[in-house]
Design an enzyme around this catalytic site. Sequence first.
Site, PDB file in Angstrom:
ATOM      1  CB  SER A   1      -8.598   1.001   5.427  1.00  0.00           C
ATOM      2  OG  SER A   1      -9.334   2.175   5.254  1.00  0.00           O
TER       3      SER A   1
ATOM      4  CB  SER B   1      -8.183   3.929   2.661  1.00  0.00           C
ATOM      5  OG  SER B   1      -7.335   3.268   3.601  1.00  0.00           O
TER       6      SER B   1
ATOM      7  CE  LYS C   1      -3.895   2.086   2.531  1.00  0.00           C
ATOM      8  NZ  LYS C   1      -4.853   1.939   3.640  1.00  0.00           N
TER       9      LYS C   1
END
Length: 485
Positions: A173, A149, A74
């Site tokens: 997330s 997210s 990420k």
Amino acid sequence: MTIQFLTISQLSDLLKNKKISYEELVDETFLLIKKYSSINSFITLNQKQALIDAKKLNVSNDQNSLTGIPIAQKDLFCTKGLKTTCGSKMLSNFVPPYDATVVSNLNSAGTICIGKTNMDEFAMGSSNETSFYGNVHNPWKEGFVPGGSSGGSAAAVAAGLVPAATGTDTGGSIRQPAALCGLTGIKPTYGRVSRWGMIAFASSLDQGGPICRNAEDCALLLDAMSGYDEKDTTSLKIDPTKINNNINEPLEHLNIGIVREFKQSDLSVDSQQLFSNTIKEFENLGAKISEISLPNIVQSVPTYYVVAPAECSSNLSRYDGVKYGYRSSNADDLESLYVNSRSEGFGEEVKRRILMGTYVLSSGYYDAYYKKAQQVRRLIKNDFGNAFKEVDVILTPTSPSQAFEFGSKGKKDPTELYLEDLYTISANLAGLPALSMPNGFINGLPVGVQLIGNYLDEEKILKLGHYFQKETDHHLKKPNLEGFA
Ligand code: GLN
């Protein structure tokens, strides 16, 4: 041979048996990523370095389960020499001089960093629509959100481009995008995984974890990611988990709690039916199901939306156009440098959170909002403490809805999107480990179910997830990617 959609264990077997070389695996991975680039799951690719790393593995011959496995990070984990944007214009030129502990732990385990995945700006969002780098498509349906997210990570794994990716979870997330993309993801106990080098959103809630195709792979990755880190003051002084080795050990006398306060009517009729089926599936596996009460859990979302913005407003004050990150060229004094850099560098949702956070921390409102929210947070934590005297694991849906169309939620009223984390936020407020895994489909879109465990009980929820996945096939389904190629 196609490597698409293979799990870590399957890829590891191919490597062990020399059916594929490290370089071939890396090459194949980039071919897939390029073929499906319209999904927009990556912000930055690490192709050159990944090939160098793969070549290096040829000379060392200790092949463990993660050696040579392609992993996507990420884009809020700092990667030395590789751009780390956090999904924001503010960090569009930021190249960290060091690796986050999660990144160095995974590198030492032999994995290969393939690139950095798209995400909601500074991890604020539930749909991956706040990224400066554009929306990410859900591989199950073009034009639909992958959740957020960690949406880029989830989309990359769901499309079978990489077997696993890292995510972070402040209010859901990891679990919410895992659910919307038909994957398994775990948010560990707060302090289990180091936050050093993980760009901060809300420091008392943020926690890194894996997103994979099944619970077994999540265990493998968590074992490599976790462990005490002296560079993170909130890191727990405990050894890395060792769950993968005993994931097949039987689970006995398992008591599962269903939360009375989560009303079935909050879900669509189809989702209610699916959740009831899942309860039955667990009963068939020998679990004892009972109802538990978490009286304050209904306050989780409002509590989170005071605490998280407060911490975010403080953490994001470092982006001032002076030290690093975006700097406005329209400034003619220090004040306008701050104001213009922040006004031009941050997107709308981030600004909204900073404003909310500054407001609830201001002297006139601190007691009424921030202090009150911290008190409610304590009550929520206590509720879980009481519940875990009665049950081992708590079972809830992961998300109130399936993937939805771009732009269809939260445009007029942002709280509509905030409610997507109704079921996930409480685990962050209490610091508990929680896993999401697929439990079925509605109209061709994946649905997820959540297992919340007691502190440091990752092993129990991963084993239970693995056990469920041995008996069911929801996690084996694959999306049809024709429209993306
Ligand atoms: N959707 C939540 C938010 O926007 C949680 C995000 C997260 O877990 N990073 O704050």
